[in-house]
Design an enzyme around this catalytic site. Structure first.
Site, short mmCIF file in Angstrom:
data_model
loop_
_atom_site.label_atom_id
_atom_site.label_comp_id
_atom_site.label_asym_id
_atom_site.label_seq_id
_atom_site.Cartn_x
_atom_site.Cartn_y
_atom_site.Cartn_z
N LYS A 1 -3.02 6.04 -4.24
CA LYS A 1 -4.15 6.74 -3.80
C LYS A 1 -3.96 8.14 -4.63
CE LYS A 1 -3.64 4.98 0.73
NZ LYS A 1 -2.25 4.45 0.73
N TYR B 1 3.04 9.84 -0.63
CA TYR B 1 4.17 9.26 0.14
C TYR B 1 5.52 9.63 -0.59
CZ TYR B 1 0.36 6.54 2.27
OH TYR B 1 -0.45 6.20 3.23
N HIS C 1 -7.92 9.73 -1.51
CA HIS C 1 -7.11 9.89 -0.12
C HIS C 1 -7.90 10.31 0.99
CE1 HIS C 1 -2.64 9.21 1.18
NE2 HIS C 1 -3.62 9.00 2.11
N ASP D 1 0.89 -1.15 -0.04
CA ASP D 1 -0.07 0.03 0.09
C ASP D 1 0.76 1.27 0.11
OD1 ASP D 1 -3.09 1.05 0.90
OD2 ASP D 1 -1.27 2.20 1.64
#
Length: 278
Positions: free
Chosen positions: A81, A56, A114, A51
């Site tokens: 996401k 990120y 998200h 994930d």
């Protein structure tokens, strides 16, 4: 209770896709060697669910880790996401393409919104529905959507989200939201299952760890699974990646499941979906 078998066991989503109920989260894992090694270690140990998210900033490393692992891409359940600043119909489609390019793949197994952004998320959802219909993603869902966010989205959605990924731990069970998602066929998924490390300070967790001869992390992650909640603890350390997955040789009894449920405080360690705007 859903059947729990082993590290590669799955829960079936409402569209028939099998989602591994245990995976590796890579939030805060640095792009490059750190996340590459974490992904490789996880997959080589038997994980089949990774994930990540655009925000990120490590999708490229995740893709490299998958390529360098011993596991074929088709056997990995890969999740990303769309971030808040990319929400909207056209921008979400572009964001999806950018994520695929960074990940080095031509499809995702699950793509999530998200955070809820009101009417903008409805336009984003239309983009995800298009991607799903075009079979560029095998399943679509949301993250951080409370019941009223879901109800609002469903007023215009053609496809019910397959997944809702939420902050979930003994201090934030949100059983009513769990039950609502179940009533709609939406698979619940946990982020921050270890309460950002605060779980290790709870005396009740120390007592349960001693009772079952397991670590505190293993107790709470097993509780997630027995609640029917997909879980993706994050770590970049090989030893912890392996230990986190050592969940399939014991079962928490019903009284102790209820004990953990009773710790509910409505306590968040992450942002509140009702007022988070980045």
């Amino acid at each position: 209770m859903k059947k729990i078998t082993d590290l590669q066991g799955t829960f079936e989503l409402h569209n028939g896709v099998e989602m591994p109920y245990f995976g590796l989260g890579v939030y805060l894992s640095k792009d490059g060697n750190e996340v590459i090694h974490a992904v490789k270690e996880a997959l080589d140990h038997g994980y089949r669910h990774i994930d990540t998210a655009a925000i990120y900033h490590n999708e490229e490393g995740v893709g490299t880790g998958i390529k360098e692992s011993s596991v074929d891409r088709k056997d990995v359940f890969l999740v990303s996401k769309v971030w808040n600043t990319d929400q909207g119909y056209d921008s979400a489609l572009k964001a999806f393409d950018a994520s695929l390019e960074r990940l080095g793949t031509d499809y995702l197994d699950l793509y999530l919104i998200h955070w809820p952004k009101g009417d903008l998320s409805k336009e984003t959802w239309k983009a995800l529905e298009r991607l799903y219909k075009e079979k560029r993603v095998r399943s679509i869902g949301v993250s951080n959507f409370l019941q009223h966010h879901l109800e609002d989205l469903l007023t215009s959605a053609e496809i019910v989200p397959m997944v809702n990924q939420m902050e979930f731990h003994p201090y934030l069970v949100q059983q009513k939201l769990l039950d609502f998602c179940a009533s709609k066929g939406i698979q619940y998924e946990a982020w921050s299952p270890l309460m950002q490390g605060n779980i290790f300070d709870l005396e009740v967790m120390k007592d349960l760890a001693a009772k079952y001869n397991k670590t505190i992390a293993q107790i709470v992650l097993r509780w997630d699974l027995q609640k029917g909640v997909v879980t993706i603890p994050k770590s970049s350390k090989k030893e912890r990646i392996i230990a986190n997955a050592d969940l399939f040789d014991f079962e928490i009894n019903e009284a102790d499941v209820q004990l953990l449920d009773s710790l509910e405080r409505g306590k968040r360690f992450g942002p509140n979906p009702d007022n988070f705007d980045f």
